[in-house]
Motif scaffolding. Structure first.
Motif, PDB file in Angstrom:
ATOM      1  N   CYS A  91     -11.689  -0.565  -2.943  1.00 31.40           N
ATOM      2  CA  CYS A  91     -10.299  -0.213  -3.227  1.00 31.40           C
ATOM      3  C   CYS A  91      -9.889   0.978  -2.371  1.00 31.40           C
ATOM      4  O   CYS A  91     -10.724   1.779  -1.947  1.00 31.40           O
ATOM      5  CB  CYS A  91     -10.104   0.104  -4.708  1.00 31.40           C
ATOM      6  SG  CYS A  91     -11.153   1.419  -5.356  1.00 31.40           S
ATOM      7  N   ALA A  92      -8.600   1.070  -2.095  1.00 27.92           N
ATOM      8  CA  ALA A  92      -8.076   2.163  -1.263  1.00 27.92           C
ATOM      9  C   ALA A  92      -6.593   2.322  -1.549  1.00 27.92           C
ATOM     10  O   ALA A  92      -5.955   1.431  -2.117  1.00 27.92           O
ATOM     11  CB  ALA A  92      -8.313   1.874   0.217  1.00 27.92           C
ATOM     12  N   LEU A  93      -6.050   3.454  -1.138  1.00 29.44           N
ATOM     13  CA  LEU A  93      -4.623   3.718  -1.292  1.00 29.44           C
ATOM     14  C   LEU A  93      -4.103   4.376  -0.030  1.00 29.44           C
ATOM     15  O   LEU A  93      -4.870   4.945   0.749  1.00 29.44           O
ATOM     16  CB  LEU A  93      -4.346   4.603  -2.503  1.00 29.44           C
ATOM     17  CG  LEU A  93      -4.714   6.103  -2.412  1.00 29.44           C
ATOM     18  CD1 LEU A  93      -4.065   6.863  -3.560  1.00 29.44           C
ATOM     19  CD2 LEU A  93      -6.219   6.312  -2.460  1.00 29.44           C
ATOM     20  N   ASP A  94      -2.790   4.266   0.186  1.00 29.63           N
ATOM     21  CA  ASP A  94      -2.147   5.025   1.266  1.00 29.63           C
ATOM     22  C   ASP A  94      -1.809   6.413   0.733  1.00 29.63           C
ATOM     23  O   ASP A  94      -1.136   6.536  -0.301  1.00 29.63           O
ATOM     24  CB  ASP A  94      -0.852   4.334   1.718  1.00 29.63           C
ATOM     25  CG  ASP A  94      -1.108   3.090   2.550  1.00 29.63           C
ATOM     26  OD1 ASP A  94      -2.263   2.854   2.937  1.00 29.63           O
ATOM     27  OD2 ASP A  94      -0.132   2.345   2.803  1.00 29.63           O
ATOM     28  N   LEU A  95      -2.267   7.450   1.416  1.00 32.87           N
ATOM     29  CA  LEU A  95      -1.948   8.810   1.004  1.00 32.87           C
ATOM     30  C   LEU A  95      -0.444   9.043   1.100  1.00 32.87           C
ATOM     31  O   LEU A  95       0.259   8.366   1.845  1.00 32.87           O
ATOM     32  CB  LEU A  95      -2.682   9.824   1.889  1.00 32.87           C
ATOM     33  CG  LEU A  95      -4.208   9.693   1.972  1.00 32.87           C
ATOM     34  CD1 LEU A  95      -4.772  10.782   2.872  1.00 32.87           C
ATOM     35  CD2 LEU A  95      -4.851   9.742   0.595  1.00 32.87           C
ATOM     36  N   GLN A  96       0.052   9.999   0.362  1.00 34.23           N
ATOM     37  CA  GLN A  96       1.476  10.334   0.424  1.00 34.23           C
ATOM     38  C   GLN A  96       1.898  10.596   1.870  1.00 34.23           C
ATOM     39  O   GLN A  96       1.201  11.275   2.615  1.00 34.23           O
ATOM     40  CB  GLN A  96       1.768  11.578  -0.419  1.00 34.23           C
ATOM     41  CG  GLN A  96       1.616  11.397  -1.902  1.00 34.23           C
ATOM     42  CD  GLN A  96       1.963  12.659  -2.679  1.00 34.23           C
ATOM     43  OE1 GLN A  96       2.736  13.498  -2.224  1.00 34.23           O
ATOM     44  NE2 GLN A  96       1.397  12.800  -3.876  1.00 34.23           N
ATOM     45  N   GLY A  97       3.047  10.028   2.254  1.00 30.91           N
ATOM     46  CA  GLY A  97       3.534  10.227   3.606  1.00 30.91           C
ATOM     47  C   GLY A  97       2.811   9.390   4.647  1.00 30.91           C
ATOM     48  O   GLY A  97       2.976   9.600   5.845  1.00 30.91           O
ATOM     49  N   HIS A  98       2.011   8.424   4.204  1.00 30.74           N
ATOM     50  CA  HIS A  98       1.264   7.552   5.097  1.00 30.74           C
ATOM     51  C   HIS A  98       1.455   6.094   4.684  1.00 30.74           C
ATOM     52  O   HIS A  98       1.667   5.801   3.506  1.00 30.74           O
ATOM     53  CB  HIS A  98      -0.232   7.871   5.062  1.00 30.74           C
ATOM     54  CG  HIS A  98      -0.594   9.204   5.643  1.00 30.74           C
ATOM     55  ND1 HIS A  98      -0.315  10.391   4.994  1.00 30.74           N
ATOM     56  CD2 HIS A  98      -1.209   9.538   6.806  1.00 30.74           C
ATOM     57  CE1 HIS A  98      -0.755  11.399   5.742  1.00 30.74           C
ATOM     58  NE2 HIS A  98      -1.298  10.913   6.841  1.00 30.74           N
ATOM     59  N   GLY A  99       1.328   5.202   5.646  1.00 31.98           N
ATOM     60  CA  GLY A  99       1.381   3.785   5.338  1.00 31.98           C
ATOM     61  C   GLY A  99       2.640   3.378   4.592  1.00 31.98           C
ATOM     62  O   GLY A  99       3.756   3.721   4.971  1.00 31.98           O
ATOM     63  N   TYR A 100       2.449   2.677   3.470  1.00 29.08           N
ATOM     64  CA  TYR A 100       3.562   2.180   2.667  1.00 29.08           C
ATOM     65  C   TYR A 100       3.881   3.086   1.477  1.00 29.08           C
ATOM     66  O   TYR A 100       4.723   2.737   0.650  1.00 29.08           O
ATOM     67  CB  TYR A 100       3.249   0.769   2.162  1.00 29.08           C
ATOM     68  CG  TYR A 100       3.136  -0.269   3.254  1.00 29.08           C
ATOM     69  CD1 TYR A 100       4.268  -0.825   3.844  1.00 29.08           C
ATOM     70  CD2 TYR A 100       1.886  -0.690   3.719  1.00 29.08           C
ATOM     71  CE1 TYR A 100       4.161  -1.773   4.858  1.00 29.08           C
ATOM     72  CE2 TYR A 100       1.768  -1.640   4.726  1.00 29.08           C
ATOM     73  CZ  TYR A 100       2.914  -2.182   5.290  1.00 29.08           C
ATOM     74  OH  TYR A 100       2.804  -3.122   6.296  1.00 29.08           O
TER      75      TYR A 100
END
Length: 322
Positions: A91-100
């Motif tokens: 699992c992973a997430l886009d950090l704030q201000g990154h990706g979507y």
């Protein structure tokens, strides 16, 4: 098992396939969603796991954190797929201000807000899979965030993998004196101003030219404007490195540290210092001589050496515990 980067080209991480065809070829189930964080921001989240027919029983969870000016999709997700194929829920997430994800592009004035986002999402994933061993993986800035998450959750994680982690900023890309000394004042007056450092980190990250081109073609790349961080972000990076060097002795989690010996973005010596001072009784440190900052940016043989080191380390500990 070969890393999927070998099938990519300079236009797409999936080579000549669509994303859906890529997942089908590798027998990977992919899900994505949005999490609402404590600041009421939408944070993009993803997960990858092998088809049940291929892996009836999962070996564990690997929670991944990408680096600055990166995202959980595109090139980063190839490593997620590679790990998932060995039998893990990733699992992973886009950090704030990154990706979507929501947020001002590249703007990180407080790292602990980002750490809390990671903990919120990863806790939810682990809560749905309470019997599985859980490992935390971080690249570059993601490595620093992973360390801080482990320090906040002392007994939560079964392993910590640091890949080119930001434990110290290389002197080769630091601002020339006296600019670094003026950072606090600059961050106070113009926090969003783009910090001009001596060398662009992007040019020192990926050794293979076609991979640099591939990174630049991400649909989300334009959001970050450039790899130069705002002054408030740069100031926070220096603060984070000091916190890590000060508190790394509190780390007791099993730990694997891998780093390029010719990394001119994140200092290998600082990563070695974290390894040396960590209280972990199960820890390994491997320098890959001649390699640059982003280890996935190396030629095929180098990528395979790094990848096999990582998946073997995770697999041995997951299977032993299981």
């Amino acid at each position: 098992m070969a890393h999927p980067i070998h099938q990519a080209n300079e236009n797409s991480p999936y080579g000549d396939l669509t994303r859906e065809q890529f997942y089908e070829k590798h027998q990977i189930l992919h899900q994505h969603s949005c999490m609402i964080n404590k600041q009421n921001m939408k944070i993009w989240t993803q997960s990858w796991c092998p088809y049940p027919s291929a892996t009836p029983r999962l070996r564990g969870i690997v929670a991944m954190i990408h680096g600055y000016a990166s995202e959980s999709s595109w090139l980063f997700e190839l490593t997620a797929v590679a790990i998932a194929k060995t039998g893990f829920l990733v699992c992973a997430l886009d950090l704030q201000g990154h990706g979507y994800s929501d947020g001002c592009p590249g703007y990180i004035p407080d790292i602990y807000v980002i750490v809390d986002d990671c903990i919120q999402f990863f806790d939810a994933v682990r809560g749905c899979n309470p019997t599985l061993q859980a490992f935390l993986y971080g690249e570059s800035l993601g490595g620093a965030i992973a360390i801080l998450a482990c320090l906040k959750q002392a007994s939560t994680w079964n392993g910590l993998i640091l890949c080119g982690a930001m434990c110290g900023v290389s002197k080769k890309i630091k601002a020339m004196w006296p600019l670094e000394k003026l950072l606090p004042l600059a961050a106070l007056i113009a926090p969003h101003y783009r910090f001009r450092i001596t060398t662009s980190p992007g040019s020192k990250s990926y050794k293979e030219d076609w991979k640099r081109k591939l990174v630049s073609k991400s649909p989300n790349r334009a959001r970050l404007i450039s790899s130069m961080p705002p002054v408030a972000t740069a100031l926070e990076f220096f603060r984070v490195c000091k916190i890590i060097q000060r508190d790394c002795h509190e780390l007791e989690v099993p730990m694997l540290v891998v780093h390029g010996g010719h990394d001119e973005v994140c200092d290998p010596g600082s990563a070695g210092n974290v390894f040396k001072n960590a209280s972990s009784t199960d820890k390994s440190f491997k320098i890959f001589e001649g390699m640059w900052h982003m280890l996935i940016g190396e030629p095929n043989e180098g990528v395979e050496n790094v990848f096999q080191t990582i998946v073997s380390w995770i697999g041995e500990r997951a299977d032993k515990a299981g």
